[in-house]
Design an enzyme around this catalytic site. Structure first.
Site, PDB file in Angstrom:
ATOM      1  N   HIS A   1       0.829  -1.218   0.000  1.00 52.89           N
ATOM      2  CA  HIS A   1       0.000   0.000   0.000  1.00 52.89           C
ATOM      3  C   HIS A   1       0.855   1.256   0.000  1.00 52.89           C
ATOM      4  O   HIS A   1       0.370   2.337   0.326  1.00 52.89           O
ATOM      5  CB  HIS A   1      -0.901   0.016   1.232  1.00 52.89           C
ATOM      6  CG  HIS A   1      -1.719  -1.215   1.412  1.00 52.89           C
ATOM      7  ND1 HIS A   1      -2.577  -1.677   0.451  1.00 52.89           N
ATOM      8  CD2 HIS A   1      -1.793  -2.103   2.432  1.00 52.89           C
ATOM      9  CE1 HIS A   1      -3.162  -2.782   0.874  1.00 52.89           C
ATOM     10  NE2 HIS A   1      -2.702  -3.071   2.072  1.00 52.89           N
TER      11      HIS A   1
ATOM     12  N   HIS B   1      -6.696  -4.537  -1.621  1.00 49.96           N
ATOM     13  CA  HIS B   1      -5.931  -5.781  -1.565  1.00 49.96           C
ATOM     14  C   HIS B   1      -6.110  -6.606  -2.818  1.00 49.96           C
ATOM     15  O   HIS B   1      -5.978  -7.827  -2.798  1.00 49.96           O
ATOM     16  CB  HIS B   1      -6.340  -6.603  -0.342  1.00 49.96           C
ATOM     17  CG  HIS B   1      -6.015  -5.917   0.936  1.00 49.96           C
ATOM     18  ND1 HIS B   1      -6.886  -5.041   1.530  1.00 49.96           N
ATOM     19  CD2 HIS B   1      -4.907  -5.956   1.705  1.00 49.96           C
ATOM     20  CE1 HIS B   1      -6.333  -4.575   2.642  1.00 49.96           C
ATOM     21  NE2 HIS B   1      -5.136  -5.096   2.774  1.00 49.96           N
TER      22      HIS B   1
END
Ligand code: ADP
Ligand code: ADP
Ligand code: MG
Ligand code: MG
Ligand code: MG
Ligand code: MG
Lengths: 216, 332, 332, 216
Positions: B56, B218
């Site tokens: 991320h 994700h």
């Protein structure tokens, strides 16, 4: 079950997970984030290494070590859940020596309770619990029914548990997930087999294989 | 799979080596692993610790520094950190004024941070937890895992981090974090899947004329798959979903984060921002502050997430406070 | 083609609308089009004007502001701006102390800026030009178009911009820009092609196990196609090419830019940076400053460019000077 | 050539470029940055609009307007080059009225010189020049040879120029680029047809078509 059987079981899980890692990851790709096989494999590779380096303690020590290793090394949802299950299993067993089939049954139930408490899942949520709960039920029943067997019913109970886990795993397919990452997909989670339930089946399958092979 | 890596298993560790080399203001512990402010612990300052799966970036390690986080715990790619590293990071930056954990609402993150908080509590370190769950694509229900933590995480980290810098107590810092989270809603749309180093192939296949609507960060599929729409309609759909869940009245101030998921060119993010700004203006909502860029990503996913935070004067003041981190810096 | 756009022809304009909405410190003229500092012209300050095709965001408009550019002229995607807009931008920010054009060495950019400089000269505005040609993948020859201007452009803009802020004259500012360019070398590797909105499909096809070596920032194929290598080897190959063309001695200071081309996750850039930092350390070269991130991009291309600039004390001092632009900000 | 012929030529170029824009862009994708067709089409669309709005001036005005429009609206390499060529062509023609074939030949040569001066390319560099230079040579020769034709040799000269441009365009294929973006590819530029030379051919082809069709 003695410590060497306990170790053999965990080594067998490690082998089985390693072989199925890609499959588990692919199941997770469909309704999760494509890492379940990687996570489980990292965890059980670490368990193997930990056991290799640990003294040949009793069953309790074997399972608590394995559980702690999973908690410390896996992360994600599966690390704490499977780790806590193994740790609870270990803690339910006698401080020293072996565990009879009834003790093992109680330990497996303690593991299930740990999973439910930590994750808050109930049967039908499309999680580990959907394979684990029927496996424990089946283990207990068969253990009672076969308590007169030469091995105290261990092999029969393990086989029954593995079959029930497999059925539970398959039964996750039509479910809509209510816990874990798959729940974000809503209805799109329907039609896919839960990765964590699949690992649960592999674990019970390894138990059945281990205690069957080792029955003299 | 085409990536600038040496081996899938070594990505997180080797990226941390680079992070450490690039930012002398950070102290990177490769064994934790965690990244901490080099000047931590600071006596009397509440310590903010965040963490989550890697992939991320710049979140979270890119937000460690003055005015934001004291430490970040990077897990494996898309896998929450383990309790041990959260414990190690929290201990390393604890200045005696308490520790606040900022946790995105994912089963794994919640459980691992909970186990860490238990262990820290046993060791006498009190932990307050801010749970971030801003993703309005998912329904908020106690019967499910609930909403995901996404873009608002960085707003929580910035604003709570600024408050911690003023010497506020742990309860106040955590309460501010929670307030920012409650004031925020996010919604994301993806044009492609992403590829994790370990999996080596995209998480899903998406035809040339379709998009995934309501994705997380994700690489998972979204809530639904739809025909690809013009940017204007995607912006409208996202904004409407956010406004329905977290209404903002005409005349109110907001902070807008137009975030790229990793594979989207900045020119497209600005174009989307222009659409959102026009719609908010038409609704009488004032964009008091904004960020346009890649802040909370999903590896190489082509996609965008929009976060709108209804901000009061205190939040805006804290937003403007100096921050010096690898990925966010102003006023210093 | 999957992009967050409304129509291929409207991308540049609509992104400028978003840029304008996001950054009140900029004055965006949609008709030029150009983006200028809102406080320009500043009497007595040399005006720095840059520009080039769009698709390289944040370059150049993201570098307009205090301590860097006074104006940027975005052309169509991968197409240099036209003389008219360069003239309009230069006139808008001219503070009477002269104008410096920062031009990347591409045939189109050079010609259009030249035509603009001629027109400005006719109108009494003297223009100094800094030509940036840092890409060592291309041979430097007066018989060809020569080396391309790539990553070093932003170093030139930062350092010359800081000097202009001190009140230095146009000749000195231009000379500093040229010095930075001469001290810099860049090399880029791509894992995928990029897709321009107008073309709608990738510029080339690249098999799963191959990479383009020595690419520019316009989606063009590179100097050669090779088997995909581990990040370590790609870093080494890039660094060697730079060092061969622009040698740096042990003990010298450099600024390193590890730049993403748009589709590369930040985690990979940090991993690459770690490799480069290790190699430079082994060579006794000190990385005095660094940047890791997407600064000079090629739309959605998965790729990286490495820039190494041999920096003297004055350059470092100017590098550290305050800058406040959409994409680069510190000290203020 | 009168002003209406000049306009008809430029409109024909605009049509031809619009039809070939994708092809031109694809040629540019191979050795450039995939925008040549887009650039040329933007430019000649603007030329069309400019001519639509302009008074029906002499040939000089038509070409200088077209050239200035290209310079102001295209950008890239092709904008200044084709724009300067048309502007130089216009400036070489009589202030008022029409241009005879000899004047046109001189104008085309002036355009070529503008391209060479601005871009620095010589024949063999794999650029516009490789189609433009032979086209001008052929135009001049044919104009001289056919000066006795009813149209002053215009049609014959235009046809010869178009054919020479086409040949020049084809001859760019084996060349290694030394100017423009394609030069960055080094040897990899060999084997591809130059986009700018292709546009040059389209422009001369449109001239030939225009003056042929309009020959009464
Ligand atoms: N709350 C929960 N209770 C029980 N099992 C869960 C829960 N949440 C997730 N799981 C299990 O975890 C599995 C996913 O594990 P994994 O992919 O390793 O972690 P993550 O979801 O963090 O990526 C799911 O397939 C599911 O069986
Ligand atoms: N120096 C030059 N002289 C003549 N023609 C050139 C030169 N450089 C480039 N060209 C021509 O320009 C064409 C490319 O035009 P275009 O794609 O529109 O611009 P850009 O290269 O800026 O993207 C090339 O195919 C070539 O024919
Ligand atoms: Mg997973
Ligand atoms: Mg995960
Ligand atoms: Mg171009
Ligand atoms: Mg081109």
């Amino acid at each position: 079950m003695d410590a060497s059987q306990a170790r053999a079981w965990l080594y067998a899980v490690a082998d089985s997970i390693a072989g199925q890692a890609d499959h588990l990851t692919q199941l997770d790709a469909a309704i999760g984030d494509s890492d379940h096989g990687v996570n489980m494999n990292r965890g059980f590779t670490a368990v193997r290494a930990a056991l290799d380096g640990a003294p040949a303690d009793g069953v309790r020590g074997v399972f608590t070590l394995a559980g702690s290793t999973l908690v410390s090394r896996v992360g994600g949802a599966s690390g704490p859940l499977f780790g806590s299950a193994l740790r609870a299993l270990g803690k339910a067993l006698p401080e020293q020596g072996d565990a009879d089939t009834a003790a093992l049954a109680a330990g497996l139930r303690a593991g299930l309770e740990a999973v439910c408490k930590l994750g808050g899942a109930v049967p039908g949520d499309k999680t580990i619990v959907d394979a684990y709960a029927p496996a424990v039920d089946a283990f207990e029943q068969a253990a009672r029914a076969h308590s007169g067997d030469r091995d105290g019913g261990l092999a029969a109970a393990a086989r029954a548990a593995a079959d029930a886990a497999q059925q539970g795993m398959r039964d996750t397919i039509p479910l809509q997930a209510r816990r874990g990452r798959a729940s974000y997909l809503g209805e799109r989670s329907v039609g896919h087999q839960d990765p964590g339930a699949t690992s649960t089946w592999l674990i019970f399958q390894a138990l059945a294989d281990t205690v069957t092979t080792r029955r003299p | 799979m085409k990536k600038f890596i040496n081996h899938p298993d070594a990505v997180v560790r080797e990226a941390l080596i680079g992070l450490s080399a690039a930012h002398p203001d950070l102290r990177v512990d490769l064994d934790g692993p965690y990244a901490a402010r080099a000047d931590a612990p600071r006596a009397g300052k509440v310590a903010l610790v965040s963490g989550g799966g890697s992939g991320h970036e710049p979140m979270h390690a890119g937000f460690v520094g003055l005015g934001m986080l004291d430490a970040a715990c990077p897990g494996e790619v898309f896998t929450s950190p383990v309790p041990d590293q959260i414990v190690a990071a929290s201990r390393a930056v604890d200045g005696g004024a308490g520790v606040v954990h900022i946790v995105k609402n994912y089963t794994g993150d919640v459980m691992n941070f909970q186990l860490a908080a238990d262990l820290l509590g046993d060791g006498g370190i009190e932990v307050q937890t801010v749970l971030v769950n801003d993703d309005v694509a998912v329904e908020d229900s106690t019967w499910t895992a609930g909403r995901r933590g996404t873009g608002a995480t960085m707003l929580v980290e910035k604003i709570a981090g600024a408050l911690a810098e003023t010497g506020a107590g742990a309860a106040a810092v955590a309460a501010m974090g929670t307030r920012v989270n409650e004031a925020s809603g996010s919604f994301a749309v993806a044009l492609t899947a992403c590829t994790t180093p370990a999996a080596g192939r995209p998480g899903f296949e998406l035809p040339e004329d379709e998009m995934e609507v309501g994705v997380g960060i994700h690489g998972e599929p979204g809530r639904r798959r739809e025909q690809l729409l013009p940017a204007r309609d995607i912006a409208a759909m996202s904004l409407e979903a956010i406004m329905a869940a977290k209404p903002v009245a005409s005349g109110e101030d907001v902070i807008v984060l137009m975030n790229g998921l990793g594979g989207t060119p900045l020119i497209e993010l600005y174009l989307l921002y222009g659409e959102v700004a026009g719609m908010l203006e038409a609704a009488g909502v004032r964009i008091a502050r904004n960020l346009v860029g890649d802040y909370v990503t999903s590896l190489d996913m082509a996609g965008m997430s929009l976060t709108v935070c209804r901000a009061d004067a205190e939040m805006l003041r804290l937003w403007d406070a100096p921050v010096r981190t690898p990925a966010l810096r102003w006023g210093v």
